[in-house]
Design a protein around this motif. Structure first.
Motif, PDB file in Angstrom:
ATOM      1  N   ALA A 222      -5.588   5.824  -5.381  1.00 32.96           N
ATOM      2  CA  ALA A 222      -6.594   5.664  -5.323  1.00 32.96           C
ATOM      3  C   ALA A 222      -7.038   4.255  -5.682  1.00 32.96           C
ATOM      4  CB  ALA A 222      -7.676   7.262  -5.426  1.00 32.96           C
ATOM      5  N   GLY A 223      -5.924   3.017  -5.678  1.00 31.76           N
ATOM      6  CA  GLY A 223      -5.762   2.224  -5.597  1.00 31.76           C
ATOM      7  C   GLY A 223      -5.682   2.023  -7.339  1.00 31.76           C
ATOM      8  N   ALA A 224      -5.696   3.138  -7.779  1.00 28.81           N
ATOM      9  CA  ALA A 224      -5.145   3.069  -9.803  1.00 28.81           C
ATOM     10  C   ALA A 224      -4.270   2.383  -9.585  1.00 28.81           C
ATOM     11  CB  ALA A 224      -5.457   3.892 -10.205  1.00 28.81           C
ATOM     12  N   LEU A 225      -3.794   1.743  -9.196  1.00 29.84           N
ATOM     13  CA  LEU A 225      -2.074   0.970  -9.411  1.00 29.84           C
ATOM     14  C   LEU A 225      -2.103  -0.205  -9.195  1.00 29.84           C
ATOM     15  CD1 LEU A 225       1.306   2.657  -7.382  1.00 29.84           C
ATOM     16  CD2 LEU A 225       0.709   2.084  -9.725  1.00 29.84           C
ATOM     17  N   HIS A 226      -3.525  -0.762  -8.706  1.00 28.58           N
ATOM     18  CA  HIS A 226      -3.931  -2.348  -8.414  1.00 28.58           C
ATOM     19  C   HIS A 226      -3.897  -2.514  -9.896  1.00 28.58           C
ATOM     20  CE1 HIS A 226      -2.947  -2.938  -4.288  1.00 28.58           C
ATOM     21  NE2 HIS A 226      -4.268  -1.292  -4.044  1.00 28.58           N
ATOM     22  N   TYR A 227      -5.367  -1.769 -11.300  1.00 27.48           N
ATOM     23  CA  TYR A 227      -5.509  -2.358 -11.623  1.00 27.48           C
ATOM     24  C   TYR A 227      -4.628  -1.418 -13.447  1.00 27.48           C
ATOM     25  CZ  TYR A 227      -9.059  -2.636  -7.944  1.00 27.48           C
ATOM     26  OH  TYR A 227     -10.049  -3.547  -7.245  1.00 27.48           O
ATOM     27  N   THR A 228      -3.716  -0.643 -12.987  1.00 27.63           N
ATOM     28  CA  THR A 228      -3.457   0.156 -14.239  1.00 27.63           C
ATOM     29  C   THR A 228      -1.923  -0.058 -14.419  1.00 27.63           C
ATOM     30  OG1 THR A 228      -5.209   2.202 -14.759  1.00 27.63           O
ATOM     31  CG2 THR A 228      -2.850   2.438 -15.756  1.00 27.63           C
ATOM     32  N   PRO A 229      -1.664  -0.529 -15.668  1.00 30.85           N
ATOM     33  CA  PRO A 229      -0.151  -0.951 -15.311  1.00 30.85           C
ATOM     34  C   PRO A 229       0.480   0.163 -15.848  1.00 30.85           C
ATOM     35  CG  PRO A 229      -1.313  -1.758 -17.609  1.00 30.85           C
ATOM     36  CD  PRO A 229      -2.045  -1.249 -16.265  1.00 30.85           C
ATOM     37  N   VAL A 230       1.948  -0.174 -15.165  1.00 30.16           N
ATOM     38  CA  VAL A 230       3.127   1.555 -15.311  1.00 30.16           C
ATOM     39  C   VAL A 230       4.489   0.414 -15.492  1.00 30.16           C
ATOM     40  CG1 VAL A 230       4.108   3.327 -14.012  1.00 30.16           C
ATOM     41  CG2 VAL A 230       1.698   2.780 -13.826  1.00 30.16           C
ATOM     42  N   ALA A 231       4.867   0.862 -16.722  1.00 29.22           N
ATOM     43  CA  ALA A 231       6.613   0.455 -17.256  1.00 29.22           C
ATOM     44  C   ALA A 231       7.417   1.437 -17.147  1.00 29.22           C
ATOM     45  CB  ALA A 231       5.807   0.130 -18.593  1.00 29.22           C
ATOM     46  N   HIS A 232       8.732   1.420 -16.736  1.00 21.25           N
ATOM     47  CA  HIS A 232       8.942   2.565 -16.592  1.00 21.25           C
ATOM     48  C   HIS A 232      10.695   1.543 -17.919  1.00 21.25           C
ATOM     49  CE1 HIS A 232      12.028   0.823 -12.938  1.00 21.25           C
ATOM     50  NE2 HIS A 232      11.598  -0.004 -13.468  1.00 21.25           N
ATOM     51  N   VAL A 233      11.304   2.658 -18.319  1.00 21.61           N
ATOM     52  CA  VAL A 233      12.068   2.227 -19.877  1.00 21.61           C
ATOM     53  C   VAL A 233      13.227   3.174 -19.700  1.00 21.61           C
ATOM     54  CG1 VAL A 233      10.297   1.644 -21.052  1.00 21.61           C
ATOM     55  CG2 VAL A 233      11.175   4.059 -21.460  1.00 21.61           C
TER      56      VAL A 233
END
Length: 248
Positions: A146-157
């Motif tokens: 719901a738009g959170a991806l625009h504001y919350t960084p997601v890192a993949h390791v």
């Protein structure tokens, strides 16, 4: 920056996606395809640590949206990934002790999207997911967030356990959701913290659990024995929020 497509089919299109620097989570290659163009694509995939799976032509036919996959289908991230350092920077900029979600093998894109949404609303500084054996940032994840991806960084390791060790050097400690853990209401969940949520079926893996400092359980009084992964993440996250705000 968002990427325009999440499924890429055909040799030229897939190769151009790699060369353009798109984040390709998974590459599906037809079993037995060993010609030059396919070898070039596989070589590019290995540079970026893309998960490569060799499958039967029938499987590719089922996956194909265009009917012209030419033996290769790639799944690109719908959104670009952050670095772990970006998440720590976000906490520093706010002058807050880091609060990070660590997701160990979430496979359902709806669960991942819902957890990212919760992370944003709970004030977490970011989310870390593994590159393998887990869903990436697909368009379904983006929609569900719901738009959170625009504001919350997601890192993949590549390795969650190693990343957790590195974060411990930054002062973080880790609590994992575990049905046989201590009640979350009896734990001190303040300070720089990583909340670890496991796979929908098997929970937190052994290697990741060994890196956790404590295990938290959610009191349950019903007739079934577990919560959906995204709901469990929300319940635990808001106990962390309550304690960080020192609400009695």
């Amino acid at each position: 920056m968002s990427y325009e497509e999440t499924t890429i089919e055909g040799r030229n299109a897939v190769l151009e996606a790699f060369r353009a620097g798109k984040t390709i989570d998974k590459l599906f290659v037809q079993d037995g395809c060993q010609d030059g163009p396919v070898r070039t694509i596989v070589r590019e995939a290995r540079k970026g640590d893309t998960l490569i799976q060799y499958v039967a032509k029938e499987r590719l036919n089922q996956m194909s949206e265009t009917g012209n996959h030419q033996g290769v289908i790639a799944f690109a991230a719908a959104y670009s990934y952050a670095e772990v350092e970006d998440i720590l920077d976000a906490a520093r900029e706010k002058g807050e002790p880091p609060f990070i979600f660590i997701l160990d093998g979430i496979e359902d894109p709806h669960n991942l999207g819902a957890i990212i949404r919760t992370a944003n609303l709970a004030g977490a500084h970011g989310v870390i997911i593994p590159k393998r054996r887990a869903v990436g940032l697909t368009s379904t994840v983006a929609r569900t967030s719901a738009g959170a991806l625009h504001y919350t960084p997601v890192a993949h390791v590549t390795n969650l356990a190693v990343t957790m060790e590195e974060l411990k050097k930054e002062g973080l400690w880790f609590v994992c959701a575990d049905m046989v853990g201590e009640s979350m209401y009896r734990l001190n969940l303040t300070g720089p913290i990583g909340l670890v949520i496991g796979n929908e079926g098997s929970g937190v893996s052994r290697l990741v659990k060994e890196k956790c400092d404590m295990a938290a359980s959610i009191p349950m009084n019903g007739n079934i024995d577990s919560l959906n992964a995204s709901v469990a993440a929300g319940v635990l996250a808001y106990e962390i929020v309550r304690q960080r705000l020192n609400i009695k």
